[in-house]
Write an enzyme that holds these catalytic residues in place. Structure first.
Site, PDB file in Angstrom:
ATOM      1  N   HIS A 111      17.673  68.307   0.610  1.00  0.00           N
ATOM      2  CA  HIS A 111      17.540  67.289   1.393  1.00  0.00           C
ATOM      3  C   HIS A 111      17.221  65.720   0.739  1.00  0.00           C
ATOM      4  O   HIS A 111      17.355  64.659   1.212  1.00  0.00           O
ATOM      5  CB  HIS A 111      16.516  67.257   2.674  1.00  0.00           C
ATOM      6  N   HIS A 150      19.374  74.397   7.453  1.00  0.00           N
ATOM      7  CA  HIS A 150      19.531  72.740   7.677  1.00  0.00           C
ATOM      8  C   HIS A 150      20.726  72.097   7.039  1.00  0.00           C
ATOM      9  O   HIS A 150      20.825  72.769   5.895  1.00  0.00           O
ATOM     10  CB  HIS A 150      18.216  72.177   7.172  1.00  0.00           C
TER      11      HIS A 150
HETATM   12 ZN   LIG Z   1      16.125  74.829   5.549  1.00  0.00          ZN
END
Ligand SMILES: [Zn+2]
Length: 292
Positions: A111, A150
């Site tokens: 991320h 994600h």
């Molecule tokens: Zn994740």
């Protein structure tokens, strides 16, 4: 990330315990991760961003960089070593001292954007590793495969304008960080899956989208952003993968690497928050990485 947080030290203990109980540990060579250098991190992060992270590192207590992402006094050191693990793995694999590698690291990385910490991530570990392969080892084409539940928005941000790096991923949508639908370039192949999707939908996405892209790109090295939070037992998301799916996709990627990349596969831990499921999934993943 603070007490009672799912991104916790016990994650690595669960992985280590399971590798031992599955009988795999005896087949592994363990290495201690060095700290990535400033130069290595600056290949994928802005120097102002790095300076900000260093300046905001607290001497005690917790400092929140965003609502999800905190640092304690040791986080900066851990983040440097997490990125350094992928650099060392790259060097070992490129020097043929190892054929494949798994980096059991925290904090995760995918991320972290070029200039932003997010989602428990400070530095983008897999990106630091891939950039090292490009800059130092003469790699012309790399692939980053991300099966974390994600979307790896940081990896997309860093490489969306660098067609030497193919990114293929699956992720649950809608779910944090609510990105990944744009696919801003032909070398960004990010496939959303709806909550409740499981083995069939995941394997279809791999066969229909990842494999043709990987065949076209012919990567000379394959990196895996290995998050195991798409497991059906994971508490943070709603996909329904099992250990068998992680074994299957790892076999598929090892086969692509054997064909195009001299077998080079470097996997690095991202998410995965159900401790038992995480340990079992990593064991099956590592079993396939060392199988041939
Ligand atoms: Zn994740």
């Amino acid at each position: 990330m603070g007490p009672y947080h799912p991104e916790c030290p016990d994650r690595l203990h669960a992985i280590g315990d399971r590798l031992i109980s599955a009988g795999l540990d005896a087949y592994l060579h363990h290495y201690s991760a060095p700290a990535a250098t400033g130069q290595q991190i600056a290949r994928v992060h802005g120097t102002d961003y790095i300076a900000t992270i260093e300046a905001e590192s607290p001497s005690s207590g917790l400092h929140f960089l965003d609502p999800d992402t905190a640092m304690n006094a040791h986080s900066l050191t851990a983040a440097r070593h997490a990125a350094g693990a992928v650099v060392l793995a790259t060097d070992l694999v490129m020097r043929k001292e190892c054929r494949t590698a798994f980096c059991a690291v925290r904090p995760p990385g995918h991320h972290a954007e070029r200039n932003r910490a997010m989602g428990f991530c400070l530095f983008n570990n897999v990106a630091v590793g891939a950039a090292h392969a490009l800059a130092v080892h003469g790699i012309r084409r790399a692939a980053i495969v991300d099966f974390d539940v994600h979307h790896g928005n940081g990896t997309e941000d860093i490489f969306s304008r660098d067609s030497r790096v193919l990114m293929v991923s699956t992720f649950q949508h809608p779910l944090y960080p609510y990105s990944g639908l744009d696919n801003p370039a032909a070398h960004m192949v990010n496939i959303p899956l709806a909550a409740g999707a499981g083995s069939a939908e995941f394997r279809d996405a791999v066969r229909e989208h990842w494999m043709p892209a990987l065949e076209r790109h012919r990567p000379e090295i394959i990196y895996i952003s290995a998050g195991f939070d798409a497991h059906r037992e994971d508490p943070l998301a709603g996909l329904k993968l099992t250990e068998a799916d992680y074994a299957w996709v790892t076999r598929e990627l090892v086969a692509v690497a054997a064909k195009h990349a001299h077998g080079r596969v470097i996997s690095t831990l991202e998410g995965g928050y159900g401790l038992s499921a995480l340990g079992r999934s990593v064991a099956e993943h590592v079993r396939e990485l060392i199988a041939t």
